[in-house]
Design a protein around this motif. Structure first.
Motif, PDB file in Angstrom:
ATOM      1  N   ASN A 213       0.865  -1.178   0.000  1.00 36.51           N
ATOM      2  CA  ASN A 213       0.000   0.000   0.000  1.00 36.51           C
ATOM      3  C   ASN A 213       0.901   1.228   0.000  1.00 36.51           C
ATOM      4  N   ILE A 214       0.589   2.199  -0.865  1.00 37.22           N
ATOM      5  CA  ILE A 214       1.269   3.494  -0.795  1.00 37.22           C
ATOM      6  C   ILE A 214       0.336   4.519  -0.141  1.00 37.22           C
ATOM      7  N   ASP A 215      -0.858   4.661  -0.698  1.00 37.62           N
ATOM      8  CA  ASP A 215      -1.964   5.446  -0.118  1.00 37.62           C
ATOM      9  C   ASP A 215      -1.512   6.728   0.590  1.00 37.62           C
ATOM     10  N   PRO A 216      -0.792   7.619  -0.093  1.00 37.53           N
ATOM     11  CA  PRO A 216      -0.265   8.796   0.609  1.00 37.53           C
ATOM     12  C   PRO A 216      -1.313   9.874   0.849  1.00 37.53           C
ATOM     13  N   TRP A 217      -1.142  10.609   1.925  1.00 33.47           N
ATOM     14  CA  TRP A 217      -1.727  11.932   2.086  1.00 33.47           C
ATOM     15  C   TRP A 217      -0.776  12.925   1.423  1.00 33.47           C
ATOM     16  N   VAL A 218      -1.330  13.853   0.643  1.00 35.00           N
ATOM     17  CA  VAL A 218      -0.536  14.895  -0.005  1.00 35.00           C
ATOM     18  C   VAL A 218      -1.138  16.234   0.404  1.00 35.00           C
ATOM     19  N   LEU A 219      -0.402  16.972   1.235  1.00 35.98           N
ATOM     20  CA  LEU A 219      -0.900  18.212   1.831  1.00 35.98           C
ATOM     21  C   LEU A 219      -0.105  19.389   1.291  1.00 35.98           C
ATOM     22  N   SER A 220      -0.819  20.399   0.770  1.00 35.92           N
ATOM     23  CA  SER A 220      -0.149  21.515   0.100  1.00 35.92           C
ATOM     24  C   SER A 220      -0.676  22.857   0.590  1.00 35.92           C
ATOM     25  N   ALA A 221       0.191  23.848   0.532  1.00 32.28           N
ATOM     26  CA  ALA A 221      -0.191  25.234   0.815  1.00 32.28           C
ATOM     27  C   ALA A 221       0.662  26.130  -0.069  1.00 32.28           C
ATOM     28  N   GLY A 222       0.055  27.237  -0.535  1.00 31.53           N
ATOM     29  CA  GLY A 222       0.839  28.121  -1.389  1.00 31.53           C
ATOM     30  C   GLY A 222       0.042  29.301  -1.899  1.00 31.53           C
ATOM     31  N   VAL A 223       0.518  29.843  -3.018  1.00 27.41           N
ATOM     32  CA  VAL A 223      -0.086  31.051  -3.601  1.00 27.41           C
ATOM     33  C   VAL A 223      -0.677  30.693  -4.963  1.00 27.41           C
ATOM     34  N   SER A 224      -1.654  31.517  -5.380  1.00 32.03           N
ATOM     35  CA  SER A 224      -2.333  31.252  -6.651  1.00 32.03           C
ATOM     36  C   SER A 224      -2.514  32.554  -7.422  1.00 32.03           C
ATOM     37  N   TYR A 225      -2.706  32.396  -8.725  1.00 34.12           N
ATOM     38  CA  TYR A 225      -3.043  33.528  -9.582  1.00 34.12           C
ATOM     39  C   TYR A 225      -4.060  33.060 -10.613  1.00 34.12           C
ATOM     40  N   ARG A 226      -5.220  33.710 -10.630  1.00 41.96           N
ATOM     41  CA  ARG A 226      -6.318  33.351 -11.532  1.00 41.96           C
ATOM     42  C   ARG A 226      -6.558  34.485 -12.530  1.00 41.96           C
TER      43      ARG A 226
END
Length: 227
Positions: A213-226
């Motif tokens: 099983n790999i089943d990772p949690w992937v948690l991200s934070a950052g900036v965006s431009y729309r």
């Protein structure tokens, strides 16, 4: 997984309610959003099944994959104001170590992974600037490099292979607009459901084959431009 499915169901209900949709005059269908993120990749790595073992691993051998912290980029296209499609770009690196049976033994070294992922996302509004979302979609884990761990080399292992696999990702997060110029902050959580088959070779001989099983949690934070 149950919690993310409940959040997804609630968001679908909200998106279907006209009272939660933004006025058509403010509709921004066709927008593109770029995100630059710091990402924590937190995999499992436990052994599900041993298929081949000519080495004689201890019966209670269990493994875990190391965490990794990497930069990632996300690109998102808004099909409608409340529905978008997103993909991510990044590469992450992990070791696999034994945690029981052979505690501390490094079995796989510097395994580099491209988690190719596309998610369909539903967005809804909580005020003028806060826009939570949920999503789901397919993923393909492509292992571009891996090496035998230090503990396997004295056993005669010359090569290691981790199988590329398809899986599913669930996603939830929030975008927070900073003014009216398209800039913002973003928080994102994904849970992947995917595995891999690990093989260790001594020359041309398959010495060990295990399913993980790999089943990772992937948690991200950052900036965006729309825009």
């Amino acid at each position: 997984m149950k919690t993310l499915l409940m959040i997804t169901g609630a968001a679908l209900a909200l998106a279907a309610n006209p009272a939660t949709a933004q006025d058509r005059s403010n509709d921004r269908a066709g927008d593109i959003q770029f995100k630059v993120l710091g990402t924590a990749v937190l995999p499992d790595g436990e052994i599900e099944q041993v298929n081949v073992d000519i080495v004689g691993l201890p019966a209670n051998t269990q493994t875990a994959a190391s965490d990794n912290y990497v930069p990632t980029i996300a690109v998102e296209y808004f099909v409608t104001h409340n529905f978008s499609v997103e993909t991510i770009a990044g590469i992450t690196q992990h070791d696999v170590d034994a945690v029981s049976g052979l505690p501390g033994a490094e079995l796989v070294s510097d395994a580099q992974l491209i988690p190719a992922t596309v998610t369909a996302k539903l967005h809804f509004d909580l005020g003028d600037s806060i826009k939570p979302y949920v999503g789901a979609g397919p993923t393909y884990f492509l292992w571009v490099s891996d090496k035998p761990g230090a503990a396997t080399i004295p056993l005669g292992v010359t090569d290691t292979d981790l199988s590329d696999e398809f899986g599913v990702a669930l996603q939830a997060g929030v975008d927070v607009a900073l003014g009216d110029d398209g800039f913002g902050l973003t928080l994102d959580a994904k849970r992947y459901f995917i595995g891999t088959t690990a093989r260790w070779f001594a020359g041309d001989v398959l010495a060990i084959e295990t399913e993980h099983n790999i089943d990772p949690w992937v948690l991200s934070a950052g900036v965006s431009y729309r825009f």
